[in-house]
Design a protein around this motif. Structure first.
Motif, short mmCIF file in Angstrom:
data_model
loop_
_atom_site.label_atom_id
_atom_site.label_comp_id
_atom_site.label_asym_id
_atom_site.label_seq_id
_atom_site.Cartn_x
_atom_site.Cartn_y
_atom_site.Cartn_z
N ASP A 123 0.82 -1.21 0.00
CA ASP A 123 0.00 0.00 0.00
C ASP A 123 0.86 1.26 0.00
O ASP A 123 0.55 2.25 -0.69
N LEU A 124 1.95 1.24 0.79
CA LEU A 124 2.82 2.42 0.89
C LEU A 124 3.83 2.51 -0.25
O LEU A 124 4.58 3.49 -0.32
N ARG A 125 3.87 1.51 -1.10
CA ARG A 125 4.81 1.47 -2.23
C ARG A 125 6.27 1.58 -1.75
O ARG A 125 7.09 2.31 -2.32
N ILE A 126 6.58 0.83 -0.70
CA ILE A 126 7.94 0.87 -0.15
C ILE A 126 8.95 0.33 -1.14
O ILE A 126 10.04 0.90 -1.32
N ALA A 127 8.62 -0.77 -1.82
CA ALA A 127 9.56 -1.35 -2.79
C ALA A 127 9.84 -0.38 -3.93
O ALA A 127 10.98 -0.23 -4.38
N ASP A 128 8.80 0.31 -4.41
CA ASP A 128 9.00 1.29 -5.47
C ASP A 128 9.90 2.43 -5.01
O ASP A 128 10.77 2.89 -5.76
N SER A 188 10.37 9.98 3.14
CA SER A 188 10.16 11.07 2.20
C SER A 188 9.54 10.58 0.91
O SER A 188 8.62 11.20 0.36
N GLY A 189 10.00 9.42 0.45
CA GLY A 189 9.52 8.88 -0.82
C GLY A 189 8.06 8.46 -0.79
O GLY A 189 7.34 8.62 -1.78
N ILE A 190 7.62 7.93 0.34
CA ILE A 190 6.23 7.46 0.41
C ILE A 190 5.32 8.56 0.95
O ILE A 190 4.09 8.38 1.01
N GLY A 191 5.92 9.68 1.38
CA GLY A 191 5.12 10.85 1.76
C GLY A 191 4.36 10.72 3.06
O GLY A 191 3.22 11.18 3.17
#
Length: 364
Positions: A35-40, A56-59
């Protein structure tokens, strides 16, 4: 103190059952990571990123950094991601790096739907959907995105903390207290038989947040000369049964604790964040005499990773930690325990593993 083989076997069996019981938290952790797109986010940093970079990346709000660290701990122990320790040498990184593995590469979604990874993304999204913001997950993904600090996932979903719910729900209160009493019947037999020396030399003990007296009853039966009391909230004490040689006292552990040679805290501190634990331990310190006069605090709680070679144990501990994070609790590593012990004014401690948990003697 070395445990007998029989005790080791039954404690290991308990670890196995805890592991099976909390295995669903692996799915919860994957659902949150998806859901948080951690891998991306990690992929966008070249395949390796620090916690601040992931935040920072997942906001999400920086106040959730501790929760993200615990989520990533569970995911790295499971092998979904890899972790590279900090490099303090010149030019090195001073934060752990979380790296993609072959497993977590399959959680990425670059949007083209053609790569091996991204074409599988809808599949994981479908399979893990039951664990997304459900009662099982207590809305962990929603909690990470929530801006308000301090409110735990359970309170965010239910509108009240589990402890506030207990005050108005006899069923929930009874369920928790009966579960803790059953756990005490199991564990305290081993404690009094194998580690009974911790109770020698003291003549009074207060079991703080001792519920319906399961642990205190076992201690009082094994050491009848020991004056045992249970301190708990009025609505808990009102439902407590009569226990031989055990006195029940209604009160608030965050306000004050009756004086005694020793304070006993079984599976209590893990329910609370650091600030609450420090406040509670300061109250404990005020209630006991000096170490030379026999004063100490006896704690039974998890020390995560204390035996790092036991992979099954470590996995179980981090899954339990992810689960208790939902109610605002935390399972701590030794350096985290040491931090709150020192902050509360204690000088020394000793740890003895007891399967999933450990027995900690804490000295003023």
């Amino acid at each position: 103190m070395a445990l007998s083989e029989e005790s080791k076997d039954v404690l290991q069996a308990q670890v196995e059952l805890w592991n099976q019981s909390f295995s669903f938290m692996k799915s919860v952790a994957l659902a949150v990571a998806l859901d948080l797109r951690i891998a991306d986010t990690i992929r966008h940093h070249g395949g390796a990123a620090t916690l601040p970079q992931i935040l920072s990346g997942i906001g999400i709000n920086p106040c959730k950094v501790a929760g993200l660290r615990r989520l990533m701990r569970a995911l790295t122990v499971a092998g979904t991601f890899a972790i590279q320790p900090p490099e303090t040498s010149s030019g090195g990184h001073d934060e752990p790096l979380y790296k993609l593995t072959t497993v977590s590469c399959l959680l990425t979604n670059d949007g083209d739907g053609e790569s091996t990874a991204s074409c599988l993304f809808p599949m994981w999204n479908h399979v893990l959907n039951p664990f997304h913001d459900s009662v099982l997950s207590m809305g962990l993904a929603a909690w990470f995105r929530h801006e308000e600090p301090g409110k735990c996932p359970y309170a965010l979903m239910r509108g009240a903390t589990v402890w506030e719910m207990c005050e108005s729900s006899d069923a929930l209160n009874a369920s928790i207290n009966n579960a803790m009493a059953a756990d005490s019947r199991f564990l305290m037999r081993i404690v009094v038989e194998e580690c009974g020396g911790i109770f020698r030399g003291i003549d009074s003990l207060v079991d703080v947040a001792g519920g319906v007296g399961g642990a205190a009853a076992a201690i009082a039966a094994a050491f009848p000369y020991l004056k045992c009391s249970v301190l708990d909230l009025p609505h808990v004490v009102a439902k407590a049964p009569s226990v031989s040689n055990v006195q029940f006292v209604a009160g608030d552990m965050f306000e004050s604790i009756p004086p005694a040679n020793a304070i006993f805290l079984k599976y209590v501190l893990h329910d609370w964040g650091d600030d609450k634990c420090i406040k509670l331990l300061k109250n404990c310190k005020q209630a006991i005499p000096s170490r030379d006069a026999g004063g100490k605090v006896i704690i039974i709680d998890m020390v995560v990773g204390y035996r790092p070679s036991d992979v099954k144990l470590l996995e179980t501990q981090v899954l339990c930690d992810l689960d208790i994070m939902k109610i605002g609790g935390v399972e701590r590593e030794e350096h985290e325990w040491k931090k709150i012990f020192l902050a509360a004014g204690f000088k020394d401690y000793n740890i003895m593993p007891l399967g999933l948990r450990s027995l900690i003697e804490l000295y003023p």
